[in-house]
Every structure is written in structure tokens, then in C-alpha cells.
Design an enzyme around this catalytic site. Sequence first.
Site, PDB file in Angstrom:
ATOM      1  CB  CYS A 113      -0.952  -0.001   1.193  1.00 29.55           C
ATOM      2  SG  CYS A 113      -2.081  -1.385   1.167  1.00 29.55           S
ATOM      3  CG  HIS A 245      -3.232   3.541   2.049  1.00 27.93           C
ATOM      4  ND1 HIS A 245      -3.706   3.109   0.826  1.00 27.93           N
ATOM      5  CD2 HIS A 245      -3.288   2.467   2.878  1.00 27.93           C
ATOM      6  CE1 HIS A 245      -4.016   1.828   0.920  1.00 27.93           C
ATOM      7  NE2 HIS A 245      -3.785   1.424   2.151  1.00 27.93           N
ATOM      8  CG  ASN A 275      -6.703  -0.685   1.176  1.00 31.79           C
ATOM      9  OD1 ASN A 275      -5.958  -0.305   0.282  1.00 31.79           O
ATOM     10  ND2 ASN A 275      -6.249  -1.148   2.328  1.00 31.79           N
TER      11      ASN A 275
HETATM   12  O1  UT7 Z   1      -3.892  -1.182   3.511  1.00 29.87           O
HETATM   13  C1  UT7 Z   1      -3.042  -1.706   4.487  1.00 29.87           C
HETATM   14  C2  UT7 Z   1      -3.435  -1.253   5.784  1.00 29.87           C
HETATM   15  N1  UT7 Z   1      -4.638  -1.939   6.218  1.00 29.87           N
HETATM   16  C3  UT7 Z   1      -5.330  -1.395   7.166  1.00 29.87           C
HETATM   17  O2  UT7 Z   1      -5.008  -0.302   7.563  1.00 29.87           O
HETATM   18  C4  UT7 Z   1      -6.482  -2.160   7.779  1.00 29.87           C
HETATM   19  C5  UT7 Z   1      -6.474  -1.877   9.243  1.00 29.87           C
HETATM   20  N2  UT7 Z   1      -7.525  -2.518   9.987  1.00 29.87           N
HETATM   21  C6  UT7 Z   1      -8.825  -2.159   9.915  1.00 29.87           C
HETATM   22  O3  UT7 Z   1      -9.198  -1.330   9.125  1.00 29.87           O
HETATM   23  C7  UT7 Z   1      -9.807  -2.786  10.897  1.00 29.87           C
HETATM   24  O4  UT7 Z   1      -9.103  -3.489  11.885  1.00 29.87           O
HETATM   25  C8  UT7 Z   1     -10.826  -3.742  10.226  1.00 29.87           C
HETATM   26  C9  UT7 Z   1     -11.815  -2.936   9.395  1.00 29.87           C
HETATM   27  C10 UT7 Z   1     -10.092  -4.741   9.341  1.00 29.87           C
HETATM   28  C11 UT7 Z   1     -11.627  -4.524  11.276  1.00 29.87           C
HETATM   29  O5  UT7 Z   1     -12.271  -3.625  12.183  1.00 29.87           O
HETATM   30  P1  UT7 Z   1     -12.232  -3.914  13.739  1.00 29.87           P
HETATM   31  O6  UT7 Z   1     -13.064  -2.875  14.382  1.00 29.87           O
HETATM   32  O7  UT7 Z   1     -10.788  -4.029  14.136  1.00 29.87           O
HETATM   33  O8  UT7 Z   1     -12.985  -5.287  13.845  1.00 29.87           O
HETATM   34  P2  UT7 Z   1     -12.464  -6.692  14.399  1.00 29.87           P
HETATM   35  O9  UT7 Z   1     -11.474  -7.294  13.472  1.00 29.87           O
HETATM   36  O10 UT7 Z   1     -12.085  -6.538  15.836  1.00 29.87           O
HETATM   37  O11 UT7 Z   1     -13.793  -7.538  14.347  1.00 29.87           O
HETATM   38  C12 UT7 Z   1     -14.915  -7.218  15.174  1.00 29.87           C
HETATM   39  C13 UT7 Z   1     -16.029  -8.215  14.916  1.00 29.87           C
HETATM   40  C14 UT7 Z   1     -15.591  -9.672  14.998  1.00 29.87           C
HETATM   41  O12 UT7 Z   1     -16.627 -10.406  15.585  1.00 29.87           O
HETATM   42  P3  UT7 Z   1     -16.548 -10.822  17.154  1.00 29.87           P
HETATM   43  O13 UT7 Z   1     -15.306 -11.660  17.252  1.00 29.87           O
HETATM   44  O14 UT7 Z   1     -16.449  -9.531  17.898  1.00 29.87           O
HETATM   45  O15 UT7 Z   1     -17.823 -11.574  17.352  1.00 29.87           O
HETATM   46  C15 UT7 Z   1     -15.460 -10.083  13.552  1.00 29.87           C
HETATM   47  O16 UT7 Z   1     -15.673 -11.462  13.353  1.00 29.87           O
HETATM   48  O17 UT7 Z   1     -16.544  -8.024  13.590  1.00 29.87           O
HETATM   49  C16 UT7 Z   1     -16.562  -9.275  12.903  1.00 29.87           C
HETATM   50  N3  UT7 Z   1     -16.331  -9.042  11.476  1.00 29.87           N
HETATM   51  C17 UT7 Z   1     -17.335  -8.782  10.624  1.00 29.87           C
HETATM   52  N4  UT7 Z   1     -18.662  -8.689  10.783  1.00 29.87           N
HETATM   53  C18 UT7 Z   1     -19.393  -8.386   9.700  1.00 29.87           C
HETATM   54  C19 UT7 Z   1     -15.157  -9.014  10.808  1.00 29.87           C
HETATM   55  N5  UT7 Z   1     -15.378  -8.738   9.515  1.00 29.87           N
HETATM   56  C20 UT7 Z   1     -16.707  -8.579   9.370  1.00 29.87           C
HETATM   57  C21 UT7 Z   1     -17.542  -8.290   8.276  1.00 29.87           C
HETATM   58  N6  UT7 Z   1     -18.864  -8.189   8.481  1.00 29.87           N
HETATM   59  N7  UT7 Z   1     -17.054  -8.061   7.034  1.00 29.87           N
END
Ligand code: UT7
Length: 318
Positions: A113, A245, A275
Site C-alpha cells: 500500500c 492511503h 482500499n
Molecule cells: O492497507 C493496508 C493497511 N490496512 C489497514 O489499515 C487495515 C487496518 N484494519 C482495519 O481497518 C480494521 O481493523 C478492520 C476494518 C479490518 C476490522 O475492524 P475492527 O473494528 O478491528 O474489527 P475486528 O477485526 O475486531 O472484528 C470485530 C467483529 C468480529 O466479531 P466478534 O469476534 O467480535 O464476534 C469479527 O468477526 O466483527 C466481525 N467481522 C465482521 N462482521 C461483519 C469481521 N469482519 C466482518 C464483516 N462483516 N465483514
Amino acid sequence: MRRAVIVGSGSALPVRRVSNAELAETVDTSDEWIVERTGIRFRHIAGEGETTASLATDAARRALAAAGIDASAVGLIVLATSTPDQTFPSSATKVQAALGIDDCVAFDVQAVCSGFLYALSVAESMIRGGTADTALVIGAETFSRILDWEDRATCVLFGDGAGAVVLRAEEGDRGVLSVSLHADGRHNQLLYVDGGASTTGTVGKLRMKGQEVFRHAVVNLASVMREALERAGLTSDDVDWVVPHQANRRILDATARKLGLPAEKVIVTVDMHANTSAASVPLAFDTAVRDGRIRPGQTVVLEAMGGGFTWGAAVVRL
Ligand code: UT7
């Protein structure tokens, strides 16, 4: 002083635009979750015949048209991508051939990225060093082809696209004023692709520990932006626009807050493009040039962070 000046930009997106609701028909997710956690509403997905090099070529053509420069004047093409058309030759040489350029320097750069910042830095150095007077710097990706469409934690986050700028050597005080780049290979397993030519002999799929990447992103991006501004002898008060980004709306907001920059100075396109990895900074830049927000004379900070980890920022006077 000889500097590399951005004299034109262009971008290209695949024809097919996919909404969160459409994704939710095949993936266990919802429009509500995606918007709340990421700010993403749409992404473009490449169809048959749309590739990294074809999108890059379209973006490059538009950038050259905006600059009023003929392709024959291009002496250097640096293309940032992690999703090249072929393992080799480079996608940059495909763009060169498609633009009908008989002879120039052309190669790809791979920093995921942050790729566009790395490519910009390389091209800017080569222009200052006299290798070329006119360069195309392109970020282009088709991440849809390396996504695991069964992994809802990653497949909803990415899209395809390309952005390009034309750099031209000029004497004066506008152009790329500073670039700061970093890498820390210890974080390989937080964001990677589980295949490759030399290991599995396959292309592989993207894997990410999102929360940990998020944490590093805010800290690294704020510090590298400060570093680039310092190198340019400027402060955040001198900045007209930040072009980040486009990974996650929450990362953009948190980074701007850390630097004391008002949200109105941050260009946001993550809602429309998701992204797009190396394409996201030039895509966002071109969007804001074409809608009239970014204008000649302004000072713009570009920043990105991605797999590796790699991260970087550049200060540019237009
Ligand atoms: O380009 C390179 C750089 N990349 C980035 O900068 C990405 C950085 N990370 C992020 O943007 C965020 O961490 C994410 C958007 C990927 C995830 O957001 P989060 O608030 O950190 O969510 P999480 O991974 O802690 O997941 C929270 C919950 C989980 O469920 P439980 O375990 O709390 O029951 C996941 O299973 O959300 C669930 N989950 C989803 N639910 C619905 C994960 N993906 C999804 C989804 N739809 N697509």
C-alpha cells in the site's frame, strides 16, 4: 534547484461497481458493519480484460492529457503494484508498449500500500539526478484477484483501480519537497499473501490481522508525516491538503487528529473506492484535482502504510 514537479494526474476504475449490499448477498456481512467500521460503501472490481496494466495505461493516458504532454516525451515509468499482470516482465513495460513509447526506463516497485510513495521517491530522485526529464509514476492494483472471498474480515475491504501522475523536471521552488520512507520486515505475518513464485509456486491470497495493522498505522503515519514536514521545513499549519492511503475512515480521522489537522483538509475517497493499495493515493489525489479542491500553488502531504510493514509520506508543492 532542479525538482520533480507534478504537472498532471489521471485515474481509472474498473467498470463494475459493487455496493456493500451486493457483497452481503454472498458474504456474511452487512452494509451497516462495513460503513461503521471502515467508511467503505462501494468498491470497483475488475472484470475480464481489465488488468493492473490496462487500468494503469488508462490512468497514465489521462495524466498525460491533463499535463498536455505527449507519451513520446516520457523517459521513465515507475509503476507501483503488488498485483502485476505477470510475475515478469514488469507491468511498467506493458504500459510502455501500450502507450507506444519506443525506448524509456520502465520498471515496477513493490511496497504494497506504500508503493506509490516508494515509486514517487525513486522517480523524483532519478529526475533530480538527470536520468529523465519527464516521468510517469503510477499506482495500479487488482487486489480482487488475490482476495479470499470466503474471508469476510478482508474481502470487504479492498477494491481495484489505478492512479498516475506526470513528473517533470523544473528549476524553482515547487515540486516534491521531501519524502520519508520506512520499512520494518518483522511484521510480515500481520499483512501478507500466502503464496509466491519462489515458495508455493502459486499467487496466494491476502491475509491480515486487521486490528494490529490498525494500531501500527495510526502511530506510524502520524510520525512519518511529521518527519516529512520537518524535512521540508514546514509544519502542519502550512498544509492545504492531506491525501492519505484510503484504508479505513477511522485511521484517516485518528491520524489527522494526532497531527492537529482539521478533518476538512483530509481527502477521503475510501467510501467510493475502498482500499486499492498502491493505487489509493494517486486515485484520491486525482479525484480531488478534478473536483477542484487541490489547486496549483497548494502544499499537499501524501501518506501511506501497508504490508511489510512499509510506510511513507511526501510533501509536494503544486
Ligand atoms: O492497507 C493496508 C493497511 N490496512 C489497514 O489499515 C487495515 C487496518 N484494519 C482495519 O481497518 C480494521 O481493523 C478492520 C476494518 C479490518 C476490522 O475492524 P475492527 O473494528 O478491528 O474489527 P475486528 O477485526 O475486531 O472484528 C470485530 C467483529 C468480529 O466479531 P466478534 O469476534 O467480535 O464476534 C469479527 O468477526 O466483527 C466481525 N467481522 C465482521 N462482521 C461483519 C469481521 N469482519 C466482518 C464483516 N462483516 N465483514
